[in-house]
Write a protein that holds these residues in place. Structure first.
Motif, PDB file in Angstrom:
ATOM      1  N   PRO A  69       0.834  -1.213   0.000  1.00 12.60           N
ATOM      2  CA  PRO A  69       0.000   0.000   0.000  1.00 12.60           C
ATOM      3  C   PRO A  69       0.862   1.253   0.000  1.00 12.60           C
ATOM      4  O   PRO A  69       0.558   2.235  -0.687  1.00 12.60           O
ATOM      5  N   ARG A  70       1.945   1.228   0.754  1.00 11.54           N
ATOM      6  CA  ARG A  70       2.797   2.404   0.862  1.00 11.54           C
ATOM      7  C   ARG A  70       3.363   2.786  -0.506  1.00 11.54           C
ATOM      8  O   ARG A  70       3.326   3.943  -0.914  1.00 11.54           O
ATOM      9  N   ASN A  71       3.861   1.789  -1.215  1.00 13.34           N
ATOM     10  CA  ASN A  71       4.472   2.105  -2.519  1.00 13.34           C
ATOM     11  C   ASN A  71       3.421   2.550  -3.528  1.00 13.34           C
ATOM     12  O   ASN A  71       3.628   3.500  -4.267  1.00 13.34           O
ATOM     13  N   LEU A  72       2.277   1.848  -3.521  1.00 13.95           N
ATOM     14  CA  LEU A  72       1.251   2.198  -4.502  1.00 13.95           C
ATOM     15  C   LEU A  72       0.746   3.623  -4.278  1.00 13.95           C
ATOM     16  O   LEU A  72       0.597   4.400  -5.223  1.00 13.95           O
ATOM     17  N   THR A  73       0.512   3.994  -3.002  1.00 17.10           N
ATOM     18  CA  THR A  73       0.042   5.356  -2.752  1.00 17.10           C
ATOM     19  C   THR A  73       1.153   6.364  -3.040  1.00 17.10           C
ATOM     20  O   THR A  73       0.890   7.481  -3.469  1.00 17.10           O
ATOM     21  N   ASN A  74       2.397   5.951  -2.801  1.00 13.37           N
ATOM     22  CA  ASN A  74       3.531   6.818  -3.183  1.00 13.37           C
ATOM     23  C   ASN A  74       3.487   7.151  -4.664  1.00 13.37           C
ATOM     24  O   ASN A  74       3.705   8.300  -5.058  1.00 13.37           O
ATOM     25  N   VAL A  75       3.263   6.104  -5.466  1.00 13.77           N
ATOM     26  CA  VAL A  75       3.238   6.337  -6.913  1.00 13.77           C
ATOM     27  C   VAL A  75       2.115   7.305  -7.267  1.00 13.77           C
ATOM     28  O   VAL A  75       2.298   8.214  -8.073  1.00 13.77           O
ATOM     29  N   LEU A  76       0.961   7.132  -6.614  1.00 13.96           N
ATOM     30  CA  LEU A  76      -0.146   8.058  -6.879  1.00 13.96           C
ATOM     31  C   LEU A  76       0.273   9.486  -6.563  1.00 13.96           C
ATOM     32  O   LEU A  76      -0.080  10.429  -7.265  1.00 13.96           O
ATOM     33  N   GLY A  77       1.029   9.628  -5.463  1.00 10.94           N
ATOM     34  CA  GLY A  77       1.521  10.960  -5.102  1.00 10.94           C
ATOM     35  C   GLY A  77       2.473  11.496  -6.150  1.00 10.94           C
ATOM     36  O   GLY A  77       2.377  12.658  -6.581  1.00 10.94           O
ATOM     37  N   GLN A  78       3.382  10.624  -6.605  1.00 17.08           N
ATOM     38  CA  GLN A  78       4.339  11.075  -7.629  1.00 17.08           C
ATOM     39  C   GLN A  78       3.632  11.412  -8.935  1.00 17.08           C
ATOM     40  O   GLN A  78       4.043  12.316  -9.662  1.00 17.08           O
ATOM     41  N   ALA A  79       2.566  10.657  -9.220  1.00 16.04           N
ATOM     42  CA  ALA A  79       1.856  10.872 -10.481  1.00 16.04           C
ATOM     43  C   ALA A  79       1.017  12.139 -10.449  1.00 16.04           C
ATOM     44  O   ALA A  79       0.601  12.640 -11.491  1.00 16.04           O
ATOM     45  N   SER A  80       0.767  12.672  -9.235  1.00 18.93           N
ATOM     46  CA  SER A  80      -0.251  13.715  -9.113  1.00 18.93           C
ATOM     47  C   SER A  80       0.095  14.982  -9.899  1.00 18.93           C
ATOM     48  O   SER A  80      -0.794  15.615 -10.458  1.00 18.93           O
ATOM     49  N   LEU A  81       1.371  15.357  -9.926  1.00 20.02           N
ATOM     50  CA  LEU A  81       1.727  16.597 -10.640  1.00 20.02           C
ATOM     51  C   LEU A  81       1.391  16.480 -12.121  1.00 20.02           C
ATOM     52  O   LEU A  81       0.753  17.361 -12.705  1.00 20.02           O
ATOM     53  N   ALA A  82       1.824  15.362 -12.722  1.00 15.61           N
ATOM     54  CA  ALA A  82       1.535  15.168 -14.145  1.00 15.61           C
ATOM     55  C   ALA A  82       0.044  15.000 -14.372  1.00 15.61           C
ATOM     56  O   ALA A  82      -0.488  15.373 -15.418  1.00 15.61           O
ATOM     57  N   MET A  83      -0.645  14.443 -13.371  1.00 16.01           N
ATOM     58  CA  MET A  83      -2.091  14.243 -13.497  1.00 16.01           C
ATOM     59  C   MET A  83      -2.803  15.593 -13.560  1.00 16.01           C
ATOM     60  O   MET A  83      -3.626  15.842 -14.450  1.00 16.01           O
ATOM     61  N   VAL A  84      -2.462  16.474 -12.624  1.00 15.18           N
ATOM     62  CA  VAL A  84      -3.109  17.791 -12.576  1.00 15.18           C
ATOM     63  C   VAL A  84      -2.803  18.576 -13.852  1.00 15.18           C
ATOM     64  O   VAL A  84      -3.711  19.058 -14.543  1.00 15.18           O
ATOM     65  N   ALA A  85      -1.526  18.685 -14.185  1.00 13.09           N
ATOM     66  CA  ALA A  85      -1.163  19.452 -15.378  1.00 13.09           C
ATOM     67  C   ALA A  85      -1.670  18.742 -16.636  1.00 13.09           C
ATOM     68  O   ALA A  85      -2.046  19.387 -17.605  1.00 13.09           O
ATOM     69  N   GLY A  86      -1.687  17.397 -16.587  1.00 15.42           N
ATOM     70  CA  GLY A  86      -2.112  16.622 -17.758  1.00 15.42           C
ATOM     71  C   GLY A  86      -3.568  16.881 -18.128  1.00 15.42           C
ATOM     72  O   GLY A  86      -3.913  16.932 -19.305  1.00 15.42           O
ATOM     73  N   VAL A  87      -4.410  17.059 -17.122  1.00 19.66           N
ATOM     74  CA  VAL A  87      -5.815  17.365 -17.397  1.00 19.66           C
ATOM     75  C   VAL A  87      -5.892  18.663 -18.212  1.00 19.66           C
ATOM     76  O   VAL A  87      -6.597  18.748 -19.219  1.00 19.66           O
ATOM     77  N   GLY A  88      -5.130  19.669 -17.776  1.00 19.70           N
ATOM     78  CA  GLY A  88      -5.151  20.956 -18.477  1.00 19.70           C
ATOM     79  C   GLY A  88      -4.627  20.840 -19.890  1.00 19.70           C
ATOM     80  O   GLY A  88      -5.258  21.303 -20.851  1.00 19.70           O
ATOM     81  N   VAL A  89      -3.463  20.188 -20.031  1.00 18.68           N
ATOM     82  CA  VAL A  89      -2.880  20.056 -21.367  1.00 18.68           C
ATOM     83  C   VAL A  89      -3.808  19.236 -22.259  1.00 18.68           C
ATOM     84  O   VAL A  89      -4.005  19.553 -23.437  1.00 18.68           O
ATOM     85  N   ALA A  90      -4.440  18.203 -21.679  1.00 16.79           N
ATOM     86  CA  ALA A  90      -5.319  17.348 -22.490  1.00 16.79           C
ATOM     87  C   ALA A  90      -6.474  18.155 -23.071  1.00 16.79           C
ATOM     88  O   ALA A  90      -6.799  18.010 -24.247  1.00 16.79           O
ATOM     89  N   ILE A  91      -7.083  19.027 -22.267  1.00 14.40           N
ATOM     90  CA  ILE A  91      -8.226  19.737 -22.849  1.00 14.40           C
ATOM     91  C   ILE A  91      -7.761  20.761 -23.879  1.00 14.40           C
ATOM     92  O   ILE A  91      -8.455  21.021 -24.851  1.00 14.40           O
ATOM     93  N   VAL A  92      -6.553  21.301 -23.686  1.00 13.83           N
ATOM     94  CA  VAL A  92      -6.023  22.193 -24.727  1.00 13.83           C
ATOM     95  C   VAL A  92      -5.816  21.405 -26.025  1.00 13.83           C
ATOM     96  O   VAL A  92      -6.192  21.853 -27.110  1.00 13.83           O
TER      97      VAL A  92
END
Lengths: 332, 508
Positions: free
Chosen positions: A50-73
């Protein structure tokens, strides 16, 4: 002989749910993601915790947030490559204002204000002056990065206010489980999935990217739609920058270097067509997760970062080539 | 439920005031006066036909009405009130709905969503009501007897059904004025009947219809009043009953049809230069034919019949599955454009702007593009030779351009077409394939293009002409080949060809 008119009018049989699912790009991506997770769990015992999987989610979050914006553009038929510089730049007003006022909300307001200004400039250049979005945002990307170096003198600005909530924002965990950045990224993802599906504005984005002329004839304000998409993209890059700055505990002058390409890679991997009009945010989220799990898993296998880059590049090309191949087969 | 909404709406329409008045409309494009002092007046609940040849100004007029172009001069009144229409949104908010000939649907969206594209029904909270969109679209289709799945992806439908979706959209919108631009160009006869019943439904609600067409039989069936435009000018407005086919044609063409199609050659009896057998592609099935030097082979088909696809396969552009193509006795193999050009076959594309011209480049470079090798010395261009060759063609074809340096986008459609023809002739071709050679060209320039095509055949080229224009097909061709759904359905000689025979084969 050609079909008789009656035959041509007959409704086609509805495709089975399974066939529809198999055609969906998201399903293919999900299978890829699961395959990756299974592979790494077998290869490394510390991966499937669980620790590693949630870590990855945390690491992915920056690209996830910015990715939503870039995707709609990108769905609206444009692109935004200024997000990396912007994500780095928002740390400056954030940390400076916090150091002066000891207030996180004021710092965040300053950071988002900078993002808003950049978004308005990008949007104006692209939507109203008609400058090619790659060129326009490439230009703002350089200008912002140059501005960061000029302002900071190529040094980081440390956080001297030591606000607990600022530290928690990027490093804390919700109920001691899910990293806050992951939580924030999932909330933003959910909001925009809802917008793209349920709000007329979301549909206008697809229409504008799919065929601007048709969109115009349907009475949509094509320029306004593109403008708003670029503003949203900048604001989300700003949010990503705030999380990044909290993670780093300072405004780092090289923060976000190359971030735009990671994000564009994830967006494209997620099945968003660079031609516009096609793609889904679920796909984008899966694209981000695939790249994040890949980097995490390869790291656990002690693969040198140099090789991680090579593998990542190969996977992006393979995925897009596969997609193109599939499309051609469908056409024939 | 739509109907109820519409009935309330219709009650508000005052039938004593014209639904639309356009007075003294003028529009100029660089190099062309597209409209000059044109008047048009639509009555509520009536079908007003707008007729004219290509280039007569019909599409400019409806694009002004749709907010795609802005008029230069003139007044537009809707239900007696003067309005300005600057954008498509202005037009929609004035209750004007235009069904364009080119399909204006988003291919990635479902049929139902496209129906409501202009105005999504939303809940109080502003969410799209998908269920209502789907159900209303299904109910709408049921009422007009249109059998198509509202959940289908629009891009997956055949062209004719997409056109019906376009038309159905007019019913779903709150339009007071519905403009239909050549709505039947790709419809089957059953669908045409369906269209006419849709039109009757609309007029019974007091909606004014502007029906743009050049098909006489349709006009006599559906229209109340007919306005004819020619060369951008208003020629006549009369009740349908005052017209016969002859008077309509006279108004439209304004001269004897014989003038339009000069003929300087005998029947084409040269050698076979194009041989096609068993040709199949993604869109074509089992095509076989021959074309001879010195003949014009006319290929007719409705939209989606495969004309353009055949043209592209012939010049090595679209991949082929089976079959062989020979040009001047040599097989076109490998099947690519490079080999095709070297064997002596060239294509004048349907879409000048995107597939033919380099709009930002001067006339000279556009014309010499395919022959650059001829003007090269040791791989450097000899500009003097290039210039004199281009000048020769400009003179011969009477291309109206101030200089060879003029950007080609500033030339009229007819002159652009001449430059493109010259591009291929400069190379010395055996065969030229022309796809809709007079699309978007005004009548005067048309007859020059016809004369050029005639002369090319007279000089010994084989001309394969893809067209959806009946007059030019009948006027120019030595032989006529008709296509439907990717197949050849009839071949006939010039003397045996009639409009009915051709149309029957085209909808087979």
């Amino acid at each position: 002989m050609p079909q008789s008119p009656d035959l041509a009018l007959a409704p086609r049989p509805a495709p089975s749910i399974l066939a529809t699912l198999a055609r969906r790009n998201e399903v293919a991506l999900l299978i890829c993601l699961l395959a990756l997770i299974i592979f790494f769990s077998l290869a490394s015992s510390s991966f499937l915790t669980p620790r590693n999987l949630t870590n990855v989610l945390g690491q992915a979050s920056l690209a996830m947030v910015a990715g939503v914006g870039v995707a709609i553009v990108v769905m609206s038929g444009e692109i935004d490559v200024s997000i990396g510089s912007l994500a780095g730049a928002v740390g400056i007003p954030l940390v400076t204002i916090m150091n002066m006022t000891e207030s996180l909300p004021l710092g965040i307001a300053g950071a988002l204000l900078l993002a808003l200004v950049v978004g308005v400039v990008n949007g104006y250049l692209v939507a109203y002056l008609g400058i090619n979005s790659l060129i326009a945002t490439l230009g703002t990307m350089f200008i912002i990065r140059g501005g960061i170096y000029l302002y900071t003198g190529q040094r980081s600005i440390p956080d001297t206010a030591y606000l607990e909530e600022f530290f928690q924002l990027g490093n804390g965990r919700f109920f001691d489980f899910l990293p806050y950045p992951a939580l924030i990224s999932l909330i933003i993802l959910a909001i925009f999935i809802y917008v793209m599906r349920m709000r007329p504005f979301g549909r206008q984005i697809y229409a504008v990217g799919g065929n601007p002329e048709v969109a115009r004839l349907a009475g949509f304000d094509v320029r306004r739609v593109k403008f708003i998409c670029l503003v949203i993209s900048a604001l989300l890059a700003g949010v990503a920058g705030i999380l990044l700055s909290s993670r780093l505990g300072s405004a780092v002058h090289v923060a976000g270097l190359g971030f735009e390409f990671q994000v564009v890679a994830a967006v494209v991997l997620g099945g968003v067509s660079l031609a516009g009009g096609v793609g889904s945010l679920v796909g984008v989220a899966l694209g981000v997760l695939i790249l994040s799990f890949l980097s995490n898993g390869l790291g656990m296998l002690n693969l040198a970062t140099e090789w991680q880059l090579v593998v990542t590049g190969g996977i992006i090309i393979a995925a897009v080539a596969f997609d193109e191949f599939k499309r051609r087969n469908q056409k024939q | 439920m739509l109907d109820e909404a519409r009935t309330g709406h219709a009650a508000a329409i005052d039938t004593s005031i014209p639904a639309l008045e356009m007075v003294g409309i003028g529009k100029r494009f660089p190099g062309v006066l597209a409209l000059e002092n044109v008047d048009l007046r639509l009555e509520p609940g009536k079908v007003h036909a707008l007729m004219g040849e290509n280039g007569a100004g019909k599409s400019t007029l409806i694009k002004i009405l749709a907010g795609v172009y802005e008029k230069d001069v003139g007044t537009i009144r809707i239900a007696g009130r003067e309005v300005e229409i600057r954008t498509p949104r202005d037009a929609l908010s004035q209750g004007i709905k235009v069904v364009f000939q080119e399909i204006a649907l988003i291919p990635e969206f479902t049929v139902a969503e496209n129906i409501f594209l202009e105005d999504y029904p939303t809940s109080g909270a502003g969410n799209i009501r998908w269920r209502k969109i789907r159900d209303d679209a299904a109910a709408l289709f049921d009422r007009i007897g249109f059998k198509v799945n509202p959940d289908a992806r629009t891009g997956d439908l055949p062209v004719s059904q997409q056109q019906m979706v376009e038309i159905a959209r007019a019913l779903a919108s709150e339009a007071r004025i519905v403009v239909m631009d050549e709505p039947t160009s790709s419809l089957t006869p059953t669908e045409v009947e369906m269209l006419f019943s849709v039109i009757r439904r609309l007029t019974s609600l007091g909606i004014a219809i502007l029906y743009v067409s050049h098909k006489l039989d349709e006009i006599f069936e559906i229209a109340d009043t007919v306005t004819v435009l020619r060369d951008g000018r208003h020629i006549s407005t009369q009740p349908k009953t005052a017209h016969t086919s002859d008077t309509l044609i006279r108004d439209m063409i304004g001269r004897q049809i014989g003038d339009l199609f000069p003929r300087s050659r005998g029947a084409g009896t040269g050698d076979v230069v194009v041989g096609v057998s068993g040709l199949s592609t993604a869109k074509l099935a089992d095509i076989a034919f021959e074309a001879r030097a010195g003949e014009v082979l006319g290929v007719f088909g409705l939209m989606g019949a495969g004309r353009t696809e055949l043209a592209k396969a012939l010049v090595g552009y679209d991949p082929i599955r089976t079959g062989t193509i020979t040009i001047g006795g040599s097989p076109l193999c490998p099947h690519d454009t490079r080999t095709a050009v070297s064997l002596g076959i060239g294509l004048l594309t349907e879409d000048r702007k995107t597939e033919g011209l380099m709009l930002e480049l001067p006339v000279m470079h556009n014309m010499s593009l395919a022959s650059l090798g001829r003007f090269a010395n040791m791989s450097f261009l000899d500009e003097k030779r290039e210039r004199s060759a281009v000048q020769e063609f400009v003179d011969r074809f009477r291309v109206k351009t101030p200089s060879l340096e003029q950007h080609i986008k500033n030339l009229s459609g007819g002159n652009q077409q001449k430059v493109l023809l010259a591009r291929w002739l400069m190379r010395g071709l055996k065969v030229i394939v022309v796809d809709e050679p007079t699309r978007g060209i005004d009548v005067g320039a048309k007859s020059e293009i016809f004369a050029l095509i005639d002369r090319l055949a007279a000089e010994g080229l084989a001309v394969i002409m893809m067209t959806s224009e009946m007059p030019e097909l009948l006027g120019l061709s030595d032989r006529i080949m008709v296509m439907a759904e990717g197949r050849i359905t009839a071949t006939m000689g010039r003397d045996e060809a009639t409009q009915e025979k051709i149309l029957n084969a085209a909808i087979a």
